[in-house]
Design an enzyme around this catalytic site. Structure first.
Site, mmCIF file in Angstrom:
data_model
loop_
_atom_site.group_PDB
_atom_site.id
_atom_site.type_symbol
_atom_site.label_atom_id
_atom_site.label_comp_id
_atom_site.label_asym_id
_atom_site.label_seq_id
_atom_site.Cartn_x
_atom_site.Cartn_y
_atom_site.Cartn_z
ATOM 1 C CG ASP A 67 47.449 10.717 41.502
ATOM 2 O OD1 ASP A 67 46.324 10.316 41.824
ATOM 3 O OD2 ASP A 67 48.213 11.326 42.272
ATOM 4 C CG ASN A 131 57.113 12.791 49.670
ATOM 5 O OD1 ASN A 131 55.979 13.240 49.551
ATOM 6 N ND2 ASN A 131 57.667 12.002 48.760
ATOM 7 C CG HIS A 133 53.442 13.165 47.248
ATOM 8 N ND1 HIS A 133 53.909 11.869 47.378
ATOM 9 C CD2 HIS A 133 52.141 13.089 47.604
ATOM 10 C CE1 HIS A 133 52.928 11.073 47.776
ATOM 11 N NE2 HIS A 133 51.850 11.790 47.921
ATOM 12 C CD GLU A 138 56.754 10.977 45.190
ATOM 13 O OE1 GLU A 138 56.589 11.742 46.159
ATOM 14 O OE2 GLU A 138 56.400 9.779 45.222
HETATM 15 C C1 F6R Z 1 46.093 10.841 45.545
HETATM 16 C C2 F6R Z 1 47.309 11.641 45.489
HETATM 17 C C3 F6R Z 1 48.252 11.741 46.633
HETATM 18 C C4 F6R Z 1 47.580 11.698 48.013
HETATM 19 C C5 F6R Z 1 48.635 11.780 49.111
HETATM 20 C C6 F6R Z 1 48.006 11.667 50.493
HETATM 21 O O1 F6R Z 1 45.359 10.899 44.344
HETATM 22 O O2 F6R Z 1 47.584 12.213 44.474
HETATM 23 O O3 F6R Z 1 48.994 12.921 46.522
HETATM 24 O O4 F6R Z 1 46.702 12.768 48.121
HETATM 25 O O5 F6R Z 1 49.576 10.761 48.939
HETATM 26 O O6 F6R Z 1 47.439 10.392 50.641
HETATM 27 P P1 F6R Z 1 46.510 10.066 51.875
HETATM 28 O O7 F6R Z 1 45.298 10.918 51.745
HETATM 29 O O8 F6R Z 1 46.179 8.601 51.725
HETATM 30 O O9 F6R Z 1 47.290 10.358 53.105
#
Ligand code: F6R
Length: 238
Positions: A67, A131, A133, A138
Site C-alpha cells: 500500500d 482492527n 486489517h 479495513e
Molecule cells: C503496512 C500495512 C498495514 C500494517 C498494519 C500493522 O504496509 O499494510 O496493514 O501492516 O497496520 O502495522 P504495524 O506493523 O505498524 O503494527
C-alpha cells in the site's frame, strides 16, 4: 496456519527472515510482497545482514508493496516508498526499476493491478492492524476485493499518528492491494507484536472467517506462517 509464539521479538524477526532467505536462495527471479509499519522492520534488518554476509542478493528480485498513502509525495518522509528505502532498499543491491509500490493516485490503480496479476508473489510479509486489517483492507472489505483506494478508519489513522507530528497530517486515504491480491502469494508470513493486536489475533485464529475481520481470510490460504509475541498471543494462551 502454522502458529509460532515466541517471547523474544528478535527471534521472531530472525525466524520470519528465514522464509524470505529460503526464497531468495532458491528462486532465480524471486517476487517478494513487502509491507511497511513496525512489524517487519526487524525482519528487514536480518535480510540486510544476510545480504551483507554475501548469503543473498536482491539483483534479480522484484518487489510489490501492499500500500501507499494518497496525497503525499513518494519522497515525503512518511511515504511508504521512503520507509522501504530507509529500512531495506538502500541497503541492498535491488534494481530500482524492480521496486513496485502503488502510486498514491487513484488513476494508477489499474496499472498496479495489471502488474500484480502478472507477478504472483513467492512470499508476502504482513502485519495486522489492531482492527484486523491486512494491507489497508479495513473491516467490511469484501474477500474478492482487488486494488482500490480506501478511506482509512479513524482507528488506523490513530495507530499511525505516531509517525506524524499531528493526527491532522495523517493521510485520510491510501491505495492498497485488495484481499484477493494479498492471497495471490505462494506463501504468507504474518508478524504481530504487542497487546494491541491480541484481540484481532484471537478472532483471526479462533473465529470463523468474516469480512468484519479481514485477516481471517488467511484461514483459507494453504501456506501461512504466523509469528506472535506473548502479548499478541495473550488471549490464545489464557
Ligand atoms: C503496512 C500495512 C498495514 C500494517 C498494519 C500493522 O504496509 O499494510 O496493514 O501492516 O497496520 O502495522 P504495524 O506493523 O505498524 O503494527
Amino acid at each position: 496456519m502454522n502458529i509460532h509464539i515466541m517471547k523474544d521479538t528478535d527471534l521472531i524477526a530472525k525466524e520470519a527472515s528465514r522464509h524470505f532467505i529460503e526464497v531468495l536462495e532458491n528462486k532465480e527471479n524471486p517476487v517478494l510482497g513487502l509491507a511497511t509499519g513496525s512489524s517487519p522492520i526487524g525482519m528487514y534488518n536480518y535480510l540486510i545482514k544476510a545480504f551483507e554476509a554475501g548469503q543473498i542478493s536482491f539483483k534479480n528480485v522484484t518487489t510489490f508493496n501492499l500500500d501507499e498513502y494518497v496525497g503525499i509525495r513518494y519522497d515525503h518522509p512518511q511515504s511508504y516508498y521512503t520507509f522501504m528505502n530507509e529500512h531495506l532498499f538502500k541497503h541492498v543491491d535491488i534494481v530500482n526499476k524492480n521496486i513496485n509500490l502503488p502510486k498514491g493516485d487513484a488513476n494508477a490503480i489499474a496499472d498496479y493491478q495489471k502488474l500484480l496479476d502478472e507477478n504472483v508473489r513467492d512470499i508476502q510479509i504482513l502485519g495486522i492492524g489492531s482492527n484486523g486489517h491486512i494491507a489497508f483492507n479495513e473491516p467490511g472489505t469484501s474477500f474478492d476485493q482487488t486494488t482500490f483506494q480506501v478511506e482509512l478508519d479513524e482507528g488506523t489513522r490513530e495507530d499511525n499518528k505516531r509517525f506524524f507530528s499531528d493526527i491532522s497530517e495523517v493521510p485520510t486515504h491510501a491505495i492498497t492491494m485488495g484481499l484477493k491480491d494479498v492471497m495471490n502469494s505462494k506463501k504468507i508470513v504474518l508478524i504481530a507484536i504487542g497487546a494491541s493486536k491480541a484481540e484481532a489475533i484471537y478472532k483471526m485464529i479462533k473465529e470463523e472467517a468474516t469480512p468484519d475481520l479481514p485477516a481471517s481470510i488467511l484461514k483459507s490460504h494453504p501456506n501461512v506462517e504466523i509469528y506472535l509475541d506473548e502479548e499478541a498471543a495473550s488471549l490464545l494462551i489464557n
